[in-house]
Design an enzyme around this catalytic site. Structure first.
Site, PDB file in Angstrom:
ATOM      1  N   GLY A 177      -8.933 -11.063  -5.656  1.00 20.38           N
ATOM      2  CA  GLY A 177      -8.866 -10.412  -6.841  1.00 20.38           C
ATOM      3  C   GLY A 177      -7.797  -9.412  -7.184  1.00 20.38           C
TER       4      GLY A 177
ATOM      5  N   GLY B  49      -4.570 -10.568  -5.001  1.00 23.99           N
ATOM      6  CA  GLY B  49      -3.505 -11.171  -5.587  1.00 23.99           C
ATOM      7  C   GLY B  49      -2.298 -10.528  -5.492  1.00 23.99           C
TER       8      GLY B  49
ATOM      9  CE  LYS C 153     -13.235   2.776  -2.705  1.00 29.48           C
ATOM     10  NZ  LYS C 153     -12.567   1.637  -3.651  1.00 29.48           N
TER      11      LYS C 153
ATOM     12  N   GLY D 218      -5.024   4.393  -2.685  1.00 31.73           N
ATOM     13  CA  GLY D 218      -4.160   3.317  -2.932  1.00 31.73           C
ATOM     14  C   GLY D 218      -2.916   3.190  -2.436  1.00 31.73           C
TER      15      GLY D 218
ATOM     16  CE  LYS E 289     -11.128   5.996  -3.172  1.00 25.20           C
ATOM     17  NZ  LYS E 289     -10.518   6.449  -4.492  1.00 25.20           N
TER      18      LYS E 289
ATOM     19  N   GLY F 214      -4.844   0.158  -8.417  1.00 23.52           N
ATOM     20  CA  GLY F 214      -3.970  -0.725  -9.207  1.00 23.52           C
ATOM     21  C   GLY F 214      -3.449  -1.908  -8.214  1.00 23.52           C
TER      22      GLY F 214
END
Length: 434
Positions: free
Chosen positions: A12, A16, A103, A132, A203, A300
């Site tokens: 995904g 990717g 997470k 991230g 997190k 992202g």
């Protein structure tokens, strides 16, 4: 030297991105790792148009990856609790190292997973599970290893931060901004995990364990969402010199560990108060280093892939090391974890913003002050918005000094029993972060 072979489970957004970064930066990564790293197999049910996999073998069955004898490192990017847990435990059982961005999996099942990994002498790396592309786990686990961590506080969910930024800058309602966040892909169709603080609590649980050397205890984290925040409260906070952020806070006290996610007023001149949009930031305070701030993209395609690939490089570097001399999963040696308890929210200490909708009668402020004083609660500032009297009601806004939450609970209950107080008292916690 023989290249390390990686199997990616899930192609995904992050999967990717991970493939693309490993391919594009292969030469640079090999120079850093000391040997080549190649993707030997991918498991996915759907092709990714942003990813040219070329001749890389692809399977629809993720368990083909963990059962492939050629694979050295399994990269788990499918998410969720159930299948991901089964996949990771099977990879460990087969003697493979694991890199994950999951997470929820680490926060809820990490204790079991790490115990199994120690038994098998393999590594489970999870930098991408928090914030991230920001290398905050490595910073706490390694860069701040000489410190006793006092507290940490983080904006660790970009969706919530985007919503609060739009509410403050443009005066928009929560519902309006949430709809746009969903249209932009920042929020899921079911946004509960983001706006109710569950994602941030996953997190924060991980960060607190690494910071304080305690077992992962997600079930004891306090979570409060942002759905009930109004533009009025955002504006009142601004008038008082604060910004409202959806903050995760973990603090070490003599009585135990505070572990809480909730809307928070932060002084507007703090750097973290000026982290806007979908960006993330984490403040960490250590006894030797003082306060440090880690800022960047919290999600992202390639920012998160950056953290995944960094973990793959770290695992590659450590393949030939003695398992007993690797950096521990939770920063502290597993037999040295602390049993310091997680405090209930009523035992946590904070300052508080209170908004009281009162009848425009003489003596209301005196009644409010008396109720707070009787419970040992001191007022730092108070604002009565006479210009906003409507239907005979006036908002009274005040900020208290720090106090144990149980006292505030008792005070709010008493305030709501007053004849001159209408509706529920709005309560938002305040942190100075200094």
């Amino acid at each position: 030297m023989k290249p390390v072979k990686v199997g990616i489970c899930g192609l995904g957004t992050v999967g990717g991105g991970t493939f693309n970064v490993l391919k594009r930066n292969a030469e640079e990564i090999a120079r850093r790792a000391g040997r080549g790293i190649e993707v030997a197999q991918i498991a996915t049910r759907h092709p990714n148009s942003k990813c040219d996999t070329g001749s890389t073998p692809i399977t629809a069955d993720i368990f083909d990856i963990v059962n492939n004898p050629e694979i050295d490192i399994v990269v788990e990017l499918i998410g969720g609790y159930t299948v991901a847990k089964e996949l990771v435990l099977k990879a460990i059982e087969n003697g493979k190292h694991v890199v994950t961005a999951n997470k929820a999996l680490i926060a809820v099942h990490g204790n079991e997973i790490f115990a199994k990994a120690r038994e098998k002498g393999v590594i489970v790396a999870f930098e991408a599970s928090v914030a991230g592309g920001i290398p905050v786990i490595k910073a706490i686990r390694e860069g701040l290893a000489g410190n006793r961590i006092n507290w940490l506080a983080g904006i660790i969910n970009g969706t919530g931060n985007f919503i609060l930024t739009e509410m403050r800058e443009k005066g928009r309602t929560f519902e309006d901004v949430l709809k746009e966040a969903q249209e932009l892909g920042y929020a899921e169709a079911d946004p509960t995990f983001d706006v109710e603080g569950i994602d941030a609590a996953h997190k924060l649980t991980i960060l607190a364990s690494i910071a304080f050397g305690i077992p992962l205890q997600f079930d004891k984290a306090y979570t409060e969402g942002i759905a009930r925040l109004t533009t009025a409260d955002v504006n009142y906070a601004e008038a008082l010199g604060y910004r409202i952020k959806h903050l995760g806070v973990a603090r070490r006290t003599e009585a135990g560990i505070e572990l809480r996610v909730h809307p928070t007023l932060i002084p507007a001149d703090r750097l973290i108060a000026n982290v806007n949009g979908v960006m993330n930031a984490v403040m960490v305070n250590g006894d030797a280093v003082g306060s440090t701030l880690y800022y960047g993209a919290g999600a992202g395609m390639e920012p998160t892939a950056s953290a995944v690939v960094a973990d793959v490089v770290d695992v590659t570097r450590a393949l030939t090391t003695d398992p007993n001399n690797r950096v521990p999963h939770l920063a502290f040696q597993p037999d040295s974890l602390s049993d310091h308890p997680i405090l209930p929210i009523t035992a946590c200490e904070s300052a508080y913003y209170l908004r009281i909708q009162a009848k425009d009668h003489p003596g209301v402020l005196a009644q409010v002050a008396t109720i707070l004083s009787e419970r040992g609660i001191n007022i730092e500032s108070i604002m009565q918005k006479e210009a906003e009297v409507q239907d005979g009601l006036v908002p009274v806004i005040l900020v208290t000094h720090r106090v144990v939450e149980q006292r505030i609970d008792d005070a709010i209950a008493a305030l709501e029993r007053l004849d001159d107080v209408v509706d529920k008292v709005v309560r938002i916690r305040v942190e100075q972060l200094n």
